[in-house]
Design a protein around this motif. Structure first.
Motif, short mmCIF file in Angstrom:
data_model
loop_
_atom_site.label_atom_id
_atom_site.label_comp_id
_atom_site.label_asym_id
_atom_site.label_seq_id
_atom_site.Cartn_x
_atom_site.Cartn_y
_atom_site.Cartn_z
N PRO A 133 0.84 -1.20 0.00
CA PRO A 133 0.00 0.00 0.00
C PRO A 133 0.87 1.25 0.00
O PRO A 133 1.92 1.29 0.62
CB PRO A 133 -0.80 -0.13 1.30
CG PRO A 133 0.04 -1.00 2.17
CD PRO A 133 0.74 -1.95 1.25
N ALA A 134 0.44 2.28 -0.73
CA ALA A 134 1.19 3.53 -0.85
C ALA A 134 0.33 4.69 -0.39
O ALA A 134 -0.87 4.73 -0.65
CB ALA A 134 1.63 3.75 -2.31
N HIS A 135 0.98 5.63 0.30
CA HIS A 135 0.28 6.85 0.72
C HIS A 135 0.13 7.79 -0.48
O HIS A 135 0.99 7.85 -1.36
CB HIS A 135 1.04 7.56 1.83
CG HIS A 135 1.09 6.78 3.11
ND1 HIS A 135 0.01 6.69 3.95
CD2 HIS A 135 2.07 6.05 3.68
CE1 HIS A 135 0.32 5.94 5.00
NE2 HIS A 135 1.58 5.54 4.86
N THR A 136 -0.94 8.54 -0.49
CA THR A 136 -1.16 9.53 -1.54
C THR A 136 -0.96 10.92 -0.96
O THR A 136 -1.27 11.16 0.22
CB THR A 136 -2.58 9.42 -2.11
OG1 THR A 136 -3.53 9.57 -1.04
CG2 THR A 136 -2.78 8.06 -2.76
N PRO A 137 -0.43 11.85 -1.74
CA PRO A 137 -0.23 13.20 -1.21
C PRO A 137 -1.55 13.82 -0.79
O PRO A 137 -2.59 13.57 -1.40
CB PRO A 137 0.38 13.95 -2.41
CG PRO A 137 0.92 12.89 -3.31
CD PRO A 137 0.04 11.70 -3.12
N PRO A 138 -1.56 14.61 0.27
CA PRO A 138 -2.81 15.28 0.68
C PRO A 138 -3.26 16.24 -0.39
O PRO A 138 -2.45 16.81 -1.13
CB PRO A 138 -2.40 16.00 1.97
CG PRO A 138 -0.93 16.15 1.89
CD PRO A 138 -0.43 14.96 1.13
N PRO A 139 -4.55 16.50 -0.49
CA PRO A 139 -5.06 17.39 -1.55
C PRO A 139 -4.63 18.83 -1.31
O PRO A 139 -4.33 19.24 -0.19
CB PRO A 139 -6.58 17.22 -1.43
CG PRO A 139 -6.81 16.82 -0.02
CD PRO A 139 -5.63 15.97 0.36
N GLU A 140 -4.60 19.59 -2.39
CA GLU A 140 -4.30 21.01 -2.30
C GLU A 140 -5.43 21.72 -1.56
O GLU A 140 -6.60 21.49 -1.84
CB GLU A 140 -4.12 21.61 -3.70
CG GLU A 140 -2.91 21.09 -4.46
CD GLU A 140 -1.62 21.73 -3.97
OE1 GLU A 140 -1.71 22.74 -3.24
OE2 GLU A 140 -0.55 21.21 -4.30
N GLN A 141 -5.06 22.57 -0.63
CA GLN A 141 -6.03 23.34 0.12
C GLN A 141 -6.26 24.70 -0.53
O GLN A 141 -5.40 25.20 -1.28
CB GLN A 141 -5.56 23.53 1.57
CG GLN A 141 -5.41 22.22 2.33
CD GLN A 141 -4.73 22.41 3.67
OE1 GLN A 141 -3.95 23.33 3.85
NE2 GLN A 141 -5.04 21.53 4.61
N ALA A 142 -7.40 25.29 -0.26
CA ALA A 142 -7.70 26.60 -0.80
C ALA A 142 -6.76 27.64 -0.22
O ALA A 142 -6.42 27.60 0.96
CB ALA A 142 -9.16 26.97 -0.50
N ASN A 143 -6.34 28.58 -1.09
CA ASN A 143 -5.46 29.67 -0.67
C ASN A 143 -4.21 29.15 0.04
O ASN A 143 -3.85 29.60 1.13
CB ASN A 143 -6.20 30.64 0.25
CG ASN A 143 -7.43 31.25 -0.39
OD1 ASN A 143 -7.34 31.91 -1.42
ND2 ASN A 143 -8.59 31.01 0.20
N SER A 144 -3.55 28.18 -0.59
CA SER A 144 -2.37 27.57 0.02
C SER A 144 -1.12 27.78 -0.82
O SER A 144 -0.21 26.96 -0.79
CB SER A 144 -2.60 26.07 0.22
OG SER A 144 -2.81 25.43 -1.03
N SER A 145 -1.07 28.87 -1.56
CA SER A 145 0.13 29.19 -2.33
C SER A 145 0.20 30.68 -2.57
O SER A 145 -0.83 31.37 -2.63
CB SER A 145 0.13 28.44 -3.68
OG SER A 145 -0.95 28.88 -4.49
N SER A 146 1.41 31.16 -2.68
CA SER A 146 1.67 32.57 -3.00
C SER A 146 3.03 32.64 -3.66
O SER A 146 4.05 32.45 -3.02
CB SER A 146 1.64 33.43 -1.73
OG SER A 146 1.96 34.77 -2.03
N GLY A 147 3.03 32.88 -4.98
CA GLY A 147 4.28 32.83 -5.71
C GLY A 147 4.84 31.43 -5.71
O GLY A 147 4.17 30.46 -6.05
N GLU A 148 6.11 31.31 -5.30
CA GLU A 148 6.74 30.00 -5.21
C GLU A 148 6.48 29.30 -3.89
O GLU A 148 6.78 28.12 -3.74
CB GLU A 148 8.26 30.15 -5.41
CG GLU A 148 8.66 30.69 -6.77
CD GLU A 148 8.21 29.80 -7.90
OE1 GLU A 148 8.15 28.57 -7.71
OE2 GLU A 148 7.90 30.33 -8.98
#
Length: 653
Positions: free
Chosen positions: A87-102
């Motif tokens: 079994p392999a873990h999957t990356p957690p989903p992208e959350q809202a407003n969770s990025s700014s530039g890089e």
């Protein structure tokens, strides 16, 4: 009946199949799996018909297979084709407003893990603590009944800004209410039929607007939090749970807390009181048992008319004359701002520490942090020098250069010491320490030490025997914990706040809760002990004298290397996301050729300094999320603020 000759016939059907397949595989291994020469042929294999021809044919097929090119890319087999995969873990989903530039982040309670990639399965996403819930604090402002002169209106606008900024910096969500919220309360019609005096009518509108919003804090816009972050009253208010309708002794109608049901009951009791027209406040219109009175508190300062009359005579004289009322009101914003700044300075009696873990060749690296420290240690402009806040009559007024600025080589977890730390990217730090900008794999692996910054910064706090990755937990707590974030400011060397940028200075104002001094006074002196806006404090000296004093030539070289490193880190980050545009066809082709080199060098440096890289990405994401949180709140409140401010701001022009 003839006896059965097949021994497998005595077995069940399923075992017969298993036994037959096992026997077939063993025979294949025995007769077809041998690769011996003719001289050493197994005598049993010689009895198999055409065994030699089968072996030679198989070898001929293998020898004649076309050779694959060496530069063929490696192709991984899809995992879903492997029946024995785990079994392999999957990356957690992208959350809202969770990025700014890089900068990218993931908010989770597992933020204390040393490496964020163990949670996000992504090297570029930092795990931050979940956003703290900001309890709403409400104030009521009705532009229709305010003063008409331009100075008074401008002063009121500045006072509302000071109120919002001070409560935001203390962890609250300030909200300005108006008559629309009061009209939305079901009890509004009942209040309108009472024909109350203007003062009580304004008070009833405040409570109707508050009752429409529900549980929370009702605060006058001249009442601001003026205490340390861990003050008992502010800590209680931040919990957001108010079991009783409470007022605070000495603050009059400046501060109330309570739940929606208690607010509605108090409103109904005041409306049904036959003597409501003869009182001036809701406190007088209801039974004394309606409120719980808190007599011991000093976390909020209320600049009421009574307070101004008794404590600040210069403003009182201006307000008493109708011709100078606007001038008197205009003196109040700088006075409150100076008191907020003074309270902050009195909290950190040990001064400001500008962290400089590796003193050699890193003077230019911490220059932005030193500028912020000098602004914080400077005295704010005030119309009444040597005055104290209403809630702290025994304060220590600001005096020039009274706040010590030091450059310690280690981080110290002291409650009375405010720390400003600058976390560099490993490439930036390596380039400065070795005074070269042509880093390569051979030099990095053989000539540089790993995780030099975090090992040096935490040497006193955690000792010298702990691994670098084990120090990340303490580092993250110093940046993002409730205790650490109130006593420190962390920057990245690649995006330092500029003292000449209005936007960066505004971000610092909202972080500290008061407007930082921008520049020194032209005369450059003041009379002791009159505090006032004084000469800017001199730059700090190295605490232990570690490292040589850089010459002018050394500083010029440092700044050049620092600027090149900043551009390199930005270009490397942009190359990962495919961003950036060229200035023409030739420039674009050249950039495409250089971009892989950026990525390779940056990846090597980050892989060699995993702990330093994690600390840098964590601080970068922390600052980016803080900016995004405030801007989102301002966007949400902008639509509602138009109804409160624009009605009277438009009249000024």
């Amino acid at each position: 009946m003839a006896p059965r000759m097949n021994p497998c016939a005595y077995l069940p059907r399923r075992l017969q199949i298993v036994a037959s397949l096992t026997a077939f595989v063993l025979l294949c291994f025995l007769f077809l799996g041998t690769s011996t020469s003719d001289a050493t042929v197994d005598p049993y294999l010689a009895q198999v018909p055409f065994a030699k021809q089968l072996q030679s044919g198989a070898h001929q097929v293998v020898d004649n297979l076309p050779h694959l090119p060496k530069d063929l890319p490696y192709v991984t087999t899809p995992q879903w084709l492997n029946p024995f995969r785990g079994p392999a873990h999957t990356p957690p989903p992208e959350q809202a407003n969770s990025s700014s530039g890089e900068a990218r982040w993931y908010s989770d309670f597992k933020w204390r893990n040393p490496f964020s990639s163990s949670v996000t399965l992504d090297e570029e996403r930092a795990v931050l603590p979940p956003l703290r819930v900001r309890p709403p604090v409400y104030t009521y402002f009705d532009a229709a009944g305010r003063r008409k002169d331009d100075k008074s209106r401008a002063a009121e606008q500045e006072l509302l800004l000071i109120w919002r900024r001070a409560w935001w910096a203390q962890g609250f969500k300030p909200v300005v209410l108006g008559r629309p919220e009061a009209m939305n309360n079901p009890q509004y019609r009942a209040v309108q039929t009472l024909e109350l005096e203007p003062e009580l009518d304004m008070e009833m509108m405040r409570w109707l607007a508050w009752g429409n919003m529900g549980t929370g804090i009702l605060c006058n816009w001249l009442a601001v939090p003026m205490a340390a972050h861990n003050d008992p009253l502010l800590a209680f208010l931040r919990r957001g749970e108010y079991p009783h309708l409470t007022r605070y002794e000495g603050l009059d109608n400046g501060l109330f807390v309570g739940g929606k049901d208690d607010i509605d009951k108090a409103l109904k009791a005041a409306i049904n009181n036959p003597a409501v027209k003869r009182v001036k406040s809701i406190v007088e219109a209801v039974e004394s048992e309606t409120f719980t009175v808190d007599p011991e508190h000093d976390g909020v300062a209320f600049y009421s008319t009574t307070t101004i009359t008794s404590k600040y005579l210069a403003i009182k004289e201006k307000l008493a004359d109708p011709a100078t009322t606007g001038d008197g009101l205009a003196m109040l914003p700088p006075l409150i701002n100076s008191h907020l700044h003074m309270t902050w300075q009195n909290t950190f009696t040990s001064g400001i520490a500008v962290l400089k873990p590796l003193p050699e060749h890193t003077t230019s690296l911490i220059e932005p942090a030193i500028d912020i420290a000098r602004n914080l240690s400077q005295c704010s402009d005030t119309p009444i020098p040597a005055s104290c806040p209403p809630n702290r009559p025994r304060c220590k007024p600001c005096v020039s250069s009274q706040m010590l600025i030091s450059l310690p080589p280690v981080f110290r977890n002291t409650s009375t010491l405010f720390t400003i730390g600058t976390v560099p990217h490993p490439y930036t730090l390596t380039s400065l320490l070795h005074t070269r900008d042509d880093l390569n794999l051979k030099f990095i692996r053989r000539e540089t030490s790993r995780d030099a910054w975090i090992l040096a910064a935490t040497k006193e706090l955690l000792g010298t025997g702990l691994a670098s990755y084990a120090r990340l937990v303490s580092m993250k707590e110093a940046v993002a914990s409730d205790y650490g974030s109130a006593r420190s400011l962390w920057l990245t060397a690649e995006r330092p706040p500029s003292v000449g940028s209005a936007r960066d200075l505004e971000e610092l104002d909202w972080t500290f809760g008061f407007r930082l001094p921008r520049e020194p006074m032209p005369n450059g002196h003041s009379e002791t002990p009159v505090p006032g806006p004084e000469r800017r404090p001199p730059p700090p000296k190295q605490e232990f004298g570690d490292g040589p004093v850089p010459s002018e030539l050394d500083l010029v070289r440092e700044k050049g290397l620092l600027e090149k490193a900043r551009m390199f880190v930005r270009n490397g980050a942009g190359g990962r996301s495919g961003g950036g545009g060229g200035g023409g066809r030739g420039a674009g082709d050249e950039k495409q050729q250089q971009q892989p080199a950026f990525e390779r060098t940056r990846d090597v440096v980050e892989a060699w300094n995993l702990a330093d890289t994690e600390a840098w990405k964590f601080v970068r994401a922390w600052n980016a999320r803080r900016r995004i949180e405030r801007r989102r709140w301002e966007e949400e409140e902008e639509e509602f603020s138009k109804g409160v401010f624009h009605k009277w701001i438009d009249r000024i022009t």
